[in-house]
Design a protein around this motif. Structure first.
Motif, short mmCIF file in Angstrom:
data_model
loop_
_atom_site.label_atom_id
_atom_site.label_comp_id
_atom_site.label_asym_id
_atom_site.label_seq_id
_atom_site.Cartn_x
_atom_site.Cartn_y
_atom_site.Cartn_z
N GLN A 30 0.81 -1.22 0.00
CA GLN A 30 0.00 0.00 0.00
C GLN A 30 0.85 1.27 0.00
N PHE A 31 2.15 1.16 -0.15
CA PHE A 31 3.02 2.33 -0.10
C PHE A 31 2.64 3.41 -1.12
N PRO A 32 2.34 3.08 -2.38
CA PRO A 32 1.95 4.13 -3.33
C PRO A 32 0.71 4.90 -2.89
N LEU A 33 -0.25 4.19 -2.30
CA LEU A 33 -1.47 4.83 -1.83
C LEU A 33 -1.16 5.77 -0.67
N ILE A 34 -0.35 5.30 0.27
CA ILE A 34 0.01 6.11 1.44
C ILE A 34 0.81 7.33 1.02
N ASP A 35 1.68 7.16 0.04
CA ASP A 35 2.46 8.29 -0.48
C ASP A 35 1.53 9.39 -0.98
N ILE A 57 -0.06 11.35 2.01
CA ILE A 57 0.86 12.31 2.63
C ILE A 57 1.05 13.52 1.74
N CYS A 58 1.16 13.30 0.45
CA CYS A 58 1.32 14.41 -0.49
C CYS A 58 0.10 15.33 -0.46
N THR A 59 -1.09 14.73 -0.29
CA THR A 59 -2.30 15.53 -0.20
C THR A 59 -2.26 16.44 1.03
N ALA A 60 -1.82 15.89 2.16
CA ALA A 60 -1.70 16.70 3.38
C ALA A 60 -0.70 17.84 3.19
N ILE A 61 0.38 17.55 2.50
CA ILE A 61 1.40 18.58 2.26
C ILE A 61 0.84 19.69 1.37
N MET A 62 0.08 19.31 0.36
CA MET A 62 -0.53 20.30 -0.54
C MET A 62 -1.56 21.16 0.20
N ARG A 63 -2.11 20.62 1.30
CA ARG A 63 -3.10 21.35 2.09
C ARG A 63 -2.43 22.12 3.23
N HIS A 64 -1.12 22.39 3.10
CA HIS A 64 -0.38 23.23 4.05
C HIS A 64 -0.39 22.66 5.46
N VAL A 65 -0.10 21.38 5.58
CA VAL A 65 -0.12 20.70 6.87
C VAL A 65 0.89 21.34 7.82
N VAL A 66 0.52 21.42 9.10
CA VAL A 66 1.38 22.01 10.12
C VAL A 66 2.02 20.92 10.98
N GLU A 67 1.25 19.88 11.31
CA GLU A 67 1.76 18.77 12.13
C GLU A 67 1.53 17.46 11.40
N LEU A 68 2.60 16.70 11.22
CA LEU A 68 2.55 15.43 10.50
C LEU A 68 3.04 14.33 11.44
N ASP A 69 2.18 13.36 11.72
CA ASP A 69 2.48 12.28 12.66
C ASP A 69 2.28 10.95 11.93
N LEU A 70 3.38 10.25 11.61
CA LEU A 70 3.32 9.09 10.73
C LEU A 70 3.87 7.84 11.40
N ASP A 71 3.14 6.74 11.23
CA ASP A 71 3.62 5.42 11.63
C ASP A 71 3.27 4.45 10.50
N VAL A 72 4.26 4.22 9.63
CA VAL A 72 4.05 3.38 8.45
C VAL A 72 5.11 2.27 8.46
N GLU A 84 9.47 5.09 1.93
CA GLU A 84 10.28 6.26 1.59
C GLU A 84 9.40 7.51 1.60
N LEU A 85 9.79 8.47 2.38
CA LEU A 85 9.02 9.72 2.49
C LEU A 85 9.01 10.45 1.16
N ASP A 88 14.90 10.21 0.22
CA ASP A 88 15.76 10.66 -0.86
C ASP A 88 15.46 12.14 -1.06
N THR A 89 16.21 12.98 -0.38
CA THR A 89 15.90 14.41 -0.36
C THR A 89 16.28 15.08 -1.67
N PRO A 90 15.62 16.18 -1.99
CA PRO A 90 16.03 16.97 -3.17
C PRO A 90 17.43 17.54 -2.96
#
Length: 270
Positions: free
Chosen positions: A97-102, A105-120, A128-129, A151-153
């Motif tokens: 399910q990694f592609p789905l979870i990715d 997370i990208c949706t939350a980032i596009m919505r200007h997320v302030v707090e991100l709490d992940l357990d995957v 991979e983040l 894998d950071t930019p």
């Protein structure tokens, strides 16, 4: 004979009369599954839950994992474009399910997320983040409750990040050396991890604004001689005030701090 009739007192729904902003704030304190269920109360509530700024997804709230995946996917698809203040996600160990979870997370980032709490937790591989996380300018709190790969930019920065929790299960890898130079505002850092027998681990922690540092290191369950573990932590934090250490490994701490601690140093050896 005079007959007395008791007048029926109508109970007023005061909660539904509250402004949308207050209702959204109230629903932020319950799991998202139950916040969505309030839409069945009345038409007044149907437009409230899509604007709730805090999303909390956990498979324990569902009978089947497939139902959980479908719920999260549909909610993010139909929620709308309102900002997300907090995004908390707990998943089972299933790297299919990694592609789905990715995408979540990208949706939350596009919505200007302030707090991100992940357990995957991963199965045969580590999640991979997404690269977009490392250029999120609104992110203030990042909690990684399981091991992650990244894998950071080439050029990236988290200018607003103040709180960071990192889980390290690969002691040969020092993520602090890579992450901290790009988080100039970090004030609160927690490192959780486990080390194996005969493994030498090194952590380089350099953060000019760091005030609170918590380190929790334990020996893996299949190791019987924790004293043979070795860990070196080099800490350069001129503004450090609080240092809490809870560990089961033999460690060497090299501290470069200019301030005295605001409270006594706590070291727990178990």
């Amino acid at each position: 004979m005079a007959i007395k009739f008791k007048s029926k007192v109508r109970v007023k729904d005061r909660i539904s009369d509250l402004p949308d902003a207050i209702l959204c704030h109230i629903l932020s304190f319950i799991p998202t599954k139950y916040a969505v269920r309030t839409s069945t109360l009345s038409t007044r509530w149907k437009k409230v839950w899509p604007s709730v700024p805090c999303l909390d997804f956990c498979p324990k709230d569902f009978d089947f994992y497939e139902s959980f995946l479908m719920f999260v996917n549909r909610l993010l698809l139909y929620r709308g474009s309102s900002d997300i203040q907090k995004f908390r996600l707990r998943c089972l160990k299933d790297d299919r399910q990694f592609p789905l979870i990715d995408g979540w997370i990208c949706t939350a980032i596009m919505r200007h997320v302030v707090e991100l709490d992940l357990d995957v937790p991963g199965g045969s591989r580590i999640f991979e983040l997404p690269r977009s996380l490392f250029i999120c300018r609104t992110l203030r709190v990042l909690k990684l409750m399981s091991s992650f790969a990244f894998d950071t930019p080439k050029s990236w920065c988290l200018p607003s990040l103040k709180v960071l929790v990192v889980t390290v299960d690969r002691p040969d890898n020092d993520p602090m050396r890579e992450l901290l130079p790009h988080c100039p505002a970090i004030e609160d850092l927690t490192i959780k991890g486990s080390v194996g027998q005969h493994v030498i681990s090194n952590f380089h922690i350099s953060a000019l604004q760091l005030k609170t540092l918590t380190i929790i290191l334990e020996t893996r369950e299949d190791d019987h001689f924790p004293v043979k573990n070795a860990c070196t932590l080099i800490i350069r934090a001129p503004k450090l005030e609080n240092l809490d250490i809870d560990q089961r490994v033999l460690s060497l701490y090299l501290l470069d701090t200019a301030k005295s601690f605001a409270k006594p140093l706590f070291i727990f050896l178990t």
